[in-house]
Design a protein around this motif. Sequence first.
Motif, PDB file in Angstrom:
ATOM      1  N   MET A   1       0.833  -1.172   0.000  1.00 31.40           N
ATOM      2  CA  MET A   1       0.000   0.000   0.000  1.00 31.40           C
ATOM      3  C   MET A   1       0.885   1.245   0.000  1.00 31.40           C
ATOM      4  SD  MET A   1      -2.950   0.810   2.740  1.00 31.40           S
ATOM      5  CE  MET A   1      -4.401   1.547   2.146  1.00 31.40           C
ATOM      6  N   ASP A   2       0.557   2.208  -0.828  1.00 33.94           N
ATOM      7  CA  ASP A   2       1.335   3.435  -0.937  1.00 33.94           C
ATOM      8  C   ASP A   2       1.099   4.355   0.250  1.00 33.94           C
ATOM      9  OD1 ASP A   2       2.467   2.756  -3.355  1.00 33.94           O
ATOM     10  OD2 ASP A   2       0.872   3.654  -4.534  1.00 33.94           O
ATOM     11  N   MET A   3       2.152   5.117   0.585  1.00 32.43           N
ATOM     12  CA  MET A   3       2.038   6.099   1.659  1.00 32.43           C
ATOM     13  C   MET A   3       1.244   7.306   1.149  1.00 32.43           C
ATOM     14  SD  MET A   3       5.694   6.596   3.522  1.00 32.43           S
ATOM     15  CE  MET A   3       6.952   5.967   2.443  1.00 32.43           C
ATOM     16  N   PRO A   4       0.520   7.949   2.040  1.00 34.16           N
ATOM     17  CA  PRO A   4      -0.125   9.205   1.641  1.00 34.16           C
ATOM     18  C   PRO A   4       0.939  10.225   1.220  1.00 34.16           C
ATOM     19  CG  PRO A   4      -0.975   8.457   3.758  1.00 34.16           C
ATOM     20  CD  PRO A   4       0.178   7.571   3.395  1.00 34.16           C
ATOM     21  N   HIS A   5       0.553  11.136   0.358  1.00 32.93           N
ATOM     22  CA  HIS A   5       1.464  12.133  -0.200  1.00 32.93           C
ATOM     23  C   HIS A   5       2.193  12.916   0.897  1.00 32.93           C
ATOM     24  CE1 HIS A   5       2.999  14.780  -3.273  1.00 32.93           C
ATOM     25  NE2 HIS A   5       2.509  15.845  -2.641  1.00 32.93           N
ATOM     26  N   GLU A   6       1.484  13.379   1.895  1.00 38.84           N
ATOM     27  CA  GLU A   6       2.089  14.170   2.969  1.00 38.84           C
ATOM     28  C   GLU A   6       3.119  13.343   3.759  1.00 38.84           C
ATOM     29  OE1 GLU A   6      -1.272  13.845   2.636  1.00 38.84           O
ATOM     30  OE2 GLU A   6      -1.708  15.793   1.751  1.00 38.84           O
ATOM     31  N   GLU A   7       2.809  12.086   3.955  1.00 39.76           N
ATOM     32  CA  GLU A   7       3.728  11.205   4.690  1.00 39.76           C
ATOM     33  C   GLU A   7       5.009  10.976   3.891  1.00 39.76           C
ATOM     34  OE1 GLU A   7       3.726   6.721   6.609  1.00 39.76           O
ATOM     35  OE2 GLU A   7       1.798   7.720   6.237  1.00 39.76           O
ATOM     36  N   ARG A   8       4.865  10.816   2.592  1.00 36.81           N
ATOM     37  CA  ARG A   8       6.045  10.641   1.733  1.00 36.81           C
ATOM     38  C   ARG A   8       6.921  11.885   1.762  1.00 36.81           C
ATOM     39  NH1 ARG A   8       5.188   8.629  -4.119  1.00 36.81           N
ATOM     40  NH2 ARG A   8       7.429   8.622  -3.918  1.00 36.81           N
ATOM     41  N   ILE A   9       6.285  13.056   1.702  1.00 37.28           N
ATOM     42  CA  ILE A   9       7.041  14.308   1.741  1.00 37.28           C
ATOM     43  C   ILE A   9       7.773  14.436   3.079  1.00 37.28           C
ATOM     44  CG2 ILE A   9       6.831  16.827   1.819  1.00 37.28           C
ATOM     45  CD1 ILE A   9       4.632  16.562  -0.318  1.00 37.28           C
ATOM     46  N   ALA A  10       7.102  14.130   4.176  1.00 35.34           N
ATOM     47  CA  ALA A  10       7.721  14.204   5.496  1.00 35.34           C
ATOM     48  C   ALA A  10       8.910  13.252   5.578  1.00 35.34           C
ATOM     49  CB  ALA A  10       6.707  13.895   6.590  1.00 35.34           C
ATOM     50  N   HIS A  11       8.744  12.052   5.042  1.00 32.73           N
ATOM     51  CA  HIS A  11       9.833  11.072   5.044  1.00 32.73           C
ATOM     52  C   HIS A  11      11.018  11.590   4.228  1.00 32.73           C
ATOM     53  CE1 HIS A  11      11.941   7.262   4.884  1.00 32.73           C
ATOM     54  NE2 HIS A  11      11.955   7.348   3.575  1.00 32.73           N
ATOM     55  N   LEU A  12      10.741  12.144   3.051  1.00 37.64           N
ATOM     56  CA  LEU A  12      11.802  12.668   2.195  1.00 37.64           C
ATOM     57  C   LEU A  12      12.502  13.859   2.848  1.00 37.64           C
ATOM     58  CD1 LEU A  12      10.065  12.420  -1.288  1.00 37.64           C
ATOM     59  CD2 LEU A  12      11.955  11.016  -0.437  1.00 37.64           C
ATOM     60  N   GLU A  13      11.765  14.708   3.528  1.00 35.28           N
ATOM     61  CA  GLU A  13      12.371  15.850   4.229  1.00 35.28           C
ATOM     62  C   GLU A  13      13.293  15.382   5.348  1.00 35.28           C
ATOM     63  OE1 GLU A  13       8.968  18.195   5.374  1.00 35.28           O
ATOM     64  OE2 GLU A  13       9.044  19.373   3.519  1.00 35.28           O
ATOM     65  N   ARG A  14      12.871  14.361   6.084  1.00 35.29           N
ATOM     66  CA  ARG A  14      13.733  13.806   7.137  1.00 35.29           C
ATOM     67  C   ARG A  14      15.008  13.228   6.534  1.00 35.29           C
ATOM     68  NH1 ARG A  14       8.876  11.983   9.266  1.00 35.29           N
ATOM     69  NH2 ARG A  14       9.184   9.929   8.355  1.00 35.29           N
ATOM     70  N   THR A  15      14.846  12.537   5.419  1.00 28.93           N
ATOM     71  CA  THR A  15      16.005  11.950   4.751  1.00 28.93           C
ATOM     72  C   THR A  15      16.976  13.029   4.288  1.00 28.93           C
ATOM     73  OG1 THR A  15      14.687  10.058   4.025  1.00 28.93           O
ATOM     74  CG2 THR A  15      16.744  10.459   2.837  1.00 28.93           C
ATOM     75  N   VAL A  16      16.467  14.086   3.702  1.00 28.02           N
ATOM     76  CA  VAL A  16      17.310  15.193   3.245  1.00 28.02           C
ATOM     77  C   VAL A  16      18.022  15.839   4.431  1.00 28.02           C
ATOM     78  CG1 VAL A  16      17.284  17.510   2.223  1.00 28.02           C
ATOM     79  CG2 VAL A  16      16.028  15.648   1.127  1.00 28.02           C
ATOM     80  N   ASP A  17      17.309  16.052   5.527  1.00 26.01           N
ATOM     81  CA  ASP A  17      17.924  16.630   6.725  1.00 26.01           C
ATOM     82  C   ASP A  17      19.030  15.727   7.265  1.00 26.01           C
ATOM     83  OD1 ASP A  17      16.273  18.850   6.607  1.00 26.01           O
ATOM     84  OD2 ASP A  17      14.867  18.121   8.138  1.00 26.01           O
ATOM     85  N   ASP A  18      18.756  14.432   7.315  1.00 26.79           N
ATOM     86  CA  ASP A  18      19.766  13.474   7.788  1.00 26.79           C
ATOM     87  C   ASP A  18      21.006  13.501   6.899  1.00 26.79           C
ATOM     88  OD1 ASP A  18      18.058  12.723   9.813  1.00 26.79           O
ATOM     89  OD2 ASP A  18      17.456  10.823   8.869  1.00 26.79           O
ATOM     90  N   LEU A  19      20.794  13.502   5.588  1.00 25.30           N
ATOM     91  CA  LEU A  19      21.918  13.518   4.651  1.00 25.30           C
ATOM     92  C   LEU A  19      22.692  14.828   4.747  1.00 25.30           C
ATOM     93  CD1 LEU A  19      20.315  11.806   1.543  1.00 25.30           C
ATOM     94  CD2 LEU A  19      22.035  10.846   3.076  1.00 25.30           C
ATOM     95  N   SER A  20      21.983  15.923   4.958  1.00 19.44           N
ATOM     96  CA  SER A  20      22.636  17.219   5.116  1.00 19.44           C
ATOM     97  C   SER A  20      23.543  17.222   6.349  1.00 19.44           C
ATOM     98  CB  SER A  20      21.591  18.323   5.225  1.00 19.44           C
ATOM     99  OG  SER A  20      22.210  19.575   5.391  1.00 19.44           O
ATOM    100  N   ASP A  21      23.049  16.640   7.442  1.00 24.32           N
ATOM    101  CA  ASP A  21      23.855  16.538   8.666  1.00 24.32           C
ATOM    102  C   ASP A  21      25.101  15.686   8.428  1.00 24.32           C
ATOM    103  OD1 ASP A  21      21.963  18.062   9.977  1.00 24.32           O
ATOM    104  OD2 ASP A  21      21.018  16.358  10.991  1.00 24.32           O
ATOM    105  N   ILE A  22      24.935  14.601   7.700  1.00 18.57           N
ATOM    106  CA  ILE A  22      26.055  13.707   7.410  1.00 18.57           C
ATOM    107  C   ILE A  22      27.103  14.431   6.569  1.00 18.57           C
ATOM    108  CG2 ILE A  22      26.738  11.647   6.089  1.00 18.57           C
ATOM    109  CD1 ILE A  22      24.008  10.416   7.033  1.00 18.57           C
ATOM    110  N   VAL A  23      26.655  15.149   5.540  1.00 17.51           N
ATOM    111  CA  VAL A  23      27.587  15.872   4.675  1.00 17.51           C
ATOM    112  C   VAL A  23      28.327  16.948   5.467  1.00 17.51           C
ATOM    113  CG1 VAL A  23      27.739  17.451   2.699  1.00 17.51           C
ATOM    114  CG2 VAL A  23      26.354  15.385   2.533  1.00 17.51           C
ATOM    115  N   ALA A  24      27.629  17.665   6.329  1.00 25.12           N
ATOM    116  CA  ALA A  24      28.270  18.704   7.147  1.00 25.12           C
ATOM    117  C   ALA A  24      29.325  18.093   8.064  1.00 25.12           C
ATOM    118  CB  ALA A  24      27.217  19.457   7.957  1.00 25.12           C
TER     119      ALA A  24
END
Length: 65
Positions: A1-24
Amino acid sequence: MDMPHEERIAHLERTVDDLSDIVARQEKEIALLIRRVQILMEREAERVQDLGGGVVIGDERPPHY
């Protein structure tokens, strides 16, 4: 079952934040490692000069290569 659109966006934002922290963090670690290598190269150049050898510049290979 697919995630709701808002949930996918929230997940992607968390991933981007995590990756940004790692790169820093990696950027800081790389800067520290570069500085340490510079210090080691300076020490080695001083050691070679103290032993009467030539001055080591950068990553120059010794003459026996």
